[in-house]
Design a protein around this motif. Structure first.
Motif, PDB file in Angstrom:
ATOM      1  N   GLY A 179      27.316  41.166  44.142  1.00 30.30           N
ATOM      2  CA  GLY A 179      27.987  40.968  45.292  1.00 30.30           C
ATOM      3  C   GLY A 179      27.927  39.547  45.933  1.00 30.30           C
ATOM      4  O   GLY A 179      28.704  38.987  46.638  1.00 30.30           O
ATOM      5  N   GLN A 180      27.034  38.684  44.911  1.00 36.49           N
ATOM      6  CA  GLN A 180      27.078  37.184  45.461  1.00 36.49           C
ATOM      7  C   GLN A 180      27.818  36.325  44.496  1.00 36.49           C
ATOM      8  O   GLN A 180      28.233  35.145  44.606  1.00 36.49           O
ATOM      9  CB  GLN A 180      25.803  36.714  45.234  1.00 36.49           C
ATOM     10  N   ALA A 181      28.303  36.877  43.337  1.00 32.71           N
ATOM     11  CA  ALA A 181      28.899  36.169  42.469  1.00 32.71           C
ATOM     12  C   ALA A 181      30.439  35.520  42.781  1.00 32.71           C
ATOM     13  O   ALA A 181      31.168  36.097  43.632  1.00 32.71           O
ATOM     14  CB  ALA A 181      29.490  37.162  41.129  1.00 32.71           C
ATOM     15  N   GLU A 182      30.488  34.329  42.273  1.00 30.29           N
ATOM     16  CA  GLU A 182      31.671  33.535  42.766  1.00 30.29           C
ATOM     17  C   GLU A 182      32.671  33.347  41.535  1.00 30.29           C
ATOM     18  O   GLU A 182      33.901  33.013  41.757  1.00 30.29           O
ATOM     19  CB  GLU A 182      31.268  32.377  43.267  1.00 30.29           C
ATOM     20  N   ARG A 183      32.160  33.382  40.258  1.00 29.92           N
ATOM     21  CA  ARG A 183      32.888  33.119  39.108  1.00 29.92           C
ATOM     22  C   ARG A 183      32.472  34.162  38.045  1.00 29.92           C
ATOM     23  O   ARG A 183      31.418  34.406  37.759  1.00 29.92           O
ATOM     24  CB  ARG A 183      32.801  31.626  38.590  1.00 29.92           C
ATOM     25  N   ILE A 184      33.372  34.699  37.225  1.00 29.65           N
ATOM     26  CA  ILE A 184      33.357  35.442  36.151  1.00 29.65           C
ATOM     27  C   ILE A 184      34.257  34.846  34.922  1.00 29.65           C
ATOM     28  O   ILE A 184      35.409  34.353  35.063  1.00 29.65           O
ATOM     29  CB  ILE A 184      33.837  36.615  36.360  1.00 29.65           C
ATOM     30  N   THR A 185      33.393  34.937  33.840  1.00 33.36           N
ATOM     31  CA  THR A 185      34.149  34.685  32.448  1.00 33.36           C
ATOM     32  C   THR A 185      34.089  35.699  31.633  1.00 33.36           C
ATOM     33  O   THR A 185      32.983  36.364  31.478  1.00 33.36           O
ATOM     34  CB  THR A 185      33.515  33.393  31.883  1.00 33.36           C
ATOM     35  N   ILE A 186      35.030  36.373  31.095  1.00 30.02           N
ATOM     36  CA  ILE A 186      35.159  37.510  30.355  1.00 30.02           C
ATOM     37  C   ILE A 186      35.712  37.233  28.814  1.00 30.02           C
ATOM     38  O   ILE A 186      37.008  36.401  28.906  1.00 30.02           O
ATOM     39  CB  ILE A 186      35.804  38.721  31.078  1.00 30.02           C
ATOM     40  N   GLU A 187      35.316  37.497  28.026  1.00 30.72           N
ATOM     41  CA  GLU A 187      35.297  37.087  26.370  1.00 30.72           C
ATOM     42  C   GLU A 187      35.260  38.317  25.668  1.00 30.72           C
ATOM     43  O   GLU A 187      34.703  39.263  25.780  1.00 30.72           O
ATOM     44  CB  GLU A 187      34.879  35.922  25.858  1.00 30.72           C
ATOM     45  N   ALA A 188      36.107  38.497  24.737  1.00 33.40           N
ATOM     46  CA  ALA A 188      35.750  39.529  23.509  1.00 33.40           C
ATOM     47  C   ALA A 188      34.641  39.173  22.789  1.00 33.40           C
ATOM     48  O   ALA A 188      34.530  38.085  22.535  1.00 33.40           O
ATOM     49  CB  ALA A 188      37.299  39.341  22.515  1.00 33.40           C
ATOM     50  N   ALA A 189      34.117  40.351  22.478  1.00 28.27           N
ATOM     51  CA  ALA A 189      32.702  40.207  21.715  1.00 28.27           C
ATOM     52  C   ALA A 189      33.273  40.081  20.338  1.00 28.27           C
ATOM     53  O   ALA A 189      34.126  40.372  19.641  1.00 28.27           O
ATOM     54  CB  ALA A 189      31.881  41.474  21.938  1.00 28.27           C
ATOM     55  N   LEU A 208      39.244  35.143  29.976  1.00 28.09           N
ATOM     56  CA  LEU A 208      39.682  34.961  31.192  1.00 28.09           C
ATOM     57  C   LEU A 208      38.470  34.246  32.164  1.00 28.09           C
ATOM     58  O   LEU A 208      37.221  34.671  31.646  1.00 28.09           O
ATOM     59  CB  LEU A 208      39.896  36.174  31.968  1.00 28.09           C
ATOM     60  N   THR A 209      38.640  33.224  32.828  1.00 25.91           N
ATOM     61  CA  THR A 209      37.645  32.768  33.829  1.00 25.91           C
ATOM     62  C   THR A 209      38.348  33.017  35.152  1.00 25.91           C
ATOM     63  O   THR A 209      39.613  32.291  35.341  1.00 25.91           O
ATOM     64  CB  THR A 209      37.255  31.381  33.798  1.00 25.91           C
ATOM     65  N   LEU A 210      37.601  33.518  36.287  1.00 27.95           N
ATOM     66  CA  LEU A 210      38.322  34.100  37.355  1.00 27.95           C
ATOM     67  C   LEU A 210      37.353  33.626  38.440  1.00 27.95           C
ATOM     68  O   LEU A 210      36.239  33.929  38.311  1.00 27.95           O
ATOM     69  CB  LEU A 210      38.486  35.493  37.656  1.00 27.95           C
ATOM     70  N   ASP A 211      37.862  33.254  39.520  1.00 30.53           N
ATOM     71  CA  ASP A 211      37.054  32.928  40.922  1.00 30.53           C
ATOM     72  C   ASP A 211      37.189  34.302  41.767  1.00 30.53           C
ATOM     73  O   ASP A 211      38.210  34.874  41.759  1.00 30.53           O
ATOM     74  CB  ASP A 211      37.858  31.771  41.637  1.00 30.53           C
ATOM     75  N   LEU A 212      36.028  34.626  42.266  1.00 30.99           N
ATOM     76  CA  LEU A 212      35.955  35.878  42.770  1.00 30.99           C
ATOM     77  C   LEU A 212      35.875  35.690  44.128  1.00 30.99           C
ATOM     78  O   LEU A 212      35.249  34.728  44.978  1.00 30.99           O
ATOM     79  CB  LEU A 212      34.757  36.684  42.303  1.00 30.99           C
ATOM     80  N   GLU A 213      36.430  36.588  45.051  1.00 24.98           N
ATOM     81  CA  GLU A 213      36.418  36.714  46.792  1.00 24.98           C
ATOM     82  C   GLU A 213      35.913  38.078  47.029  1.00 24.98           C
ATOM     83  O   GLU A 213      35.925  39.072  46.245  1.00 24.98           O
ATOM     84  CB  GLU A 213      37.879  36.426  47.379  1.00 24.98           C
ATOM     85  N   ASP A 214      35.083  38.110  47.952  1.00 28.77           N
ATOM     86  CA  ASP A 214      34.833  39.468  48.588  1.00 28.77           C
ATOM     87  C   ASP A 214      35.933  40.267  49.299  1.00 28.77           C
ATOM     88  O   ASP A 214      36.905  39.832  49.860  1.00 28.77           O
ATOM     89  CB  ASP A 214      33.812  39.279  49.396  1.00 28.77           C
ATOM     90  N   PHE A 215      35.783  41.595  48.993  1.00 33.24           N
ATOM     91  CA  PHE A 215      36.870  42.396  49.606  1.00 33.24           C
ATOM     92  C   PHE A 215      36.086  43.524  50.176  1.00 33.24           C
ATOM     93  O   PHE A 215      35.434  44.225  49.367  1.00 33.24           O
ATOM     94  CB  PHE A 215      37.870  42.886  48.643  1.00 33.24           C
ATOM     95  N   HIS A 216      36.113  43.685  51.655  1.00 28.07           N
ATOM     96  CA  HIS A 216      35.539  44.734  52.413  1.00 28.07           C
ATOM     97  C   HIS A 216      34.191  45.107  52.153  1.00 28.07           C
ATOM     98  O   HIS A 216      33.575  46.037  52.453  1.00 28.07           O
ATOM     99  CB  HIS A 216      36.254  45.892  52.110  1.00 28.07           C
ATOM    100  N   GLY A 217      33.278  43.955  51.817  1.00 24.00           N
ATOM    101  CA  GLY A 217      31.942  44.239  51.533  1.00 24.00           C
ATOM    102  C   GLY A 217      31.479  45.270  50.453  1.00 24.00           C
ATOM    103  O   GLY A 217      30.602  46.091  50.476  1.00 24.00           O
ATOM    104  N   THR A 218      32.513  45.426  49.750  1.00 23.60           N
ATOM    105  CA  THR A 218      32.299  46.696  48.367  1.00 23.60           C
ATOM    106  C   THR A 218      32.545  45.881  47.096  1.00 23.60           C
ATOM    107  O   THR A 218      31.886  46.274  46.240  1.00 23.60           O
ATOM    108  CB  THR A 218      33.274  47.604  48.909  1.00 23.60           C
ATOM    109  N   GLU A 219      33.439  45.072  47.216  1.00 25.58           N
ATOM    110  CA  GLU A 219      33.785  44.491  45.759  1.00 25.58           C
ATOM    111  C   GLU A 219      34.221  42.998  45.750  1.00 25.58           C
ATOM    112  O   GLU A 219      34.409  42.570  46.692  1.00 25.58           O
ATOM    113  CB  GLU A 219      35.045  45.482  45.316  1.00 25.58           C
ATOM    114  N   ARG A 220      34.178  42.465  44.657  1.00 27.90           N
ATOM    115  CA  ARG A 220      34.513  41.061  44.615  1.00 27.90           C
ATOM    116  C   ARG A 220      35.792  41.292  43.637  1.00 27.90           C
ATOM    117  O   ARG A 220      36.091  42.155  42.758  1.00 27.90           O
ATOM    118  CB  ARG A 220      33.411  40.392  43.581  1.00 27.90           C
ATOM    119  N   VAL A 221      36.825  40.504  44.174  1.00 21.28           N
ATOM    120  CA  VAL A 221      38.326  40.756  43.502  1.00 21.28           C
ATOM    121  C   VAL A 221      38.782  39.443  43.073  1.00 21.28           C
ATOM    122  O   VAL A 221      38.276  38.281  43.658  1.00 21.28           O
ATOM    123  CB  VAL A 221      39.190  41.416  44.427  1.00 21.28           C
ATOM    124  N   ALA A 222      39.754  39.459  42.172  1.00 18.81           N
ATOM    125  CA  ALA A 222      40.502  38.101  41.468  1.00 18.81           C
ATOM    126  C   ALA A 222      41.760  38.588  40.998  1.00 18.81           C
ATOM    127  O   ALA A 222      41.874  39.685  40.621  1.00 18.81           O
ATOM    128  CB  ALA A 222      39.429  37.677  40.323  1.00 18.81           C
TER     129      ALA A 222
END
Length: 176
Positions: A165-175, A92-106
């Motif tokens: 907290g600054q991340a804008e994009r995450i890529t997650i792959e199986a090891a 998965l490659t997801l764009d992240l958004e801030d949510f309540h100054g606590t978490e990044r969500v997608a």
């Protein structure tokens, strides 16, 4: 008899008002907490110390490859059924958004199976979580609110709160 009923109602009203005041104050304290490296109040730290370890610490991890804004990050999923279902979505490659100054969500491509979910635990910095009502992924860069059955911890990222907290994009792959 009439006066005893009235006294009972007065006591009940006083107890209800006190409960409402305490509940309102505890909610305000969480919302008013500034975003900083130490986000938990002293009372929250004591609670966190007495709570059991998060699901990601209690179970056998499943290694995954994660990049945040192109930089590799050590990460693992726990062995919960929801984490296994999440792993089936990878890569998965997801764009992240801030949510309540606590978490990044997608948003995820589909909702995860939450059957057999473990006991709820409060999210900690670095936790990868799934918020079931909305079907989204949450990456906590501040400690989360109190434990909720709607929030399932899927794993953990070994990353600083500042980077996450600054991340804008995450890529997650199986090891491999």
């Amino acid at each position: 008899m009439h006066s005893s009923v009235r006294r009972g109602l007065v006591r009940f009203a006083a107890a209800a008002a006190l409960l409402l005041a305490v509940t309102a104050c505890s909610g305000d304290a969480q919302e008013a907490t500034p975003a900083s490296a130490s986000s938990a109040s002293p009372g929250q730290r004591e609670t966190a110390a007495s709570t059991p370890p998060s699901t990601s610490e209690r179970s056998t991890p499943m290694d995954i490859r994660v990049t945040l804004d192109g930089r590799p990050v050590d990460a693992a999923l726990n062995d919960s059924p929801a984490a296994g279902d999440f792993a089936e979505l990878l890569p998965l490659t997801l764009d992240l958004e801030d949510f309540h100054g606590t978490e990044r969500v997608a948003d995820l491509p589909r909702k995860l199976d939450t059957s057999g979910a473990p006991e709820p635990t409060a999210a900690k910095i670095g936790d990868i979580a799934y918020y079931a009502p909305w079907g989204n992924l949450a990456l906590f860069y501040q400690d989360g609110p109190a434990a909720s059955a709607d929030l399932l911890i899927l794993g953990h990222l070994d990353v600083s709160a500042a980077q996450l907290g600054q991340a804008e994009r995450i890529t997650i792959e199986a090891a491999s």
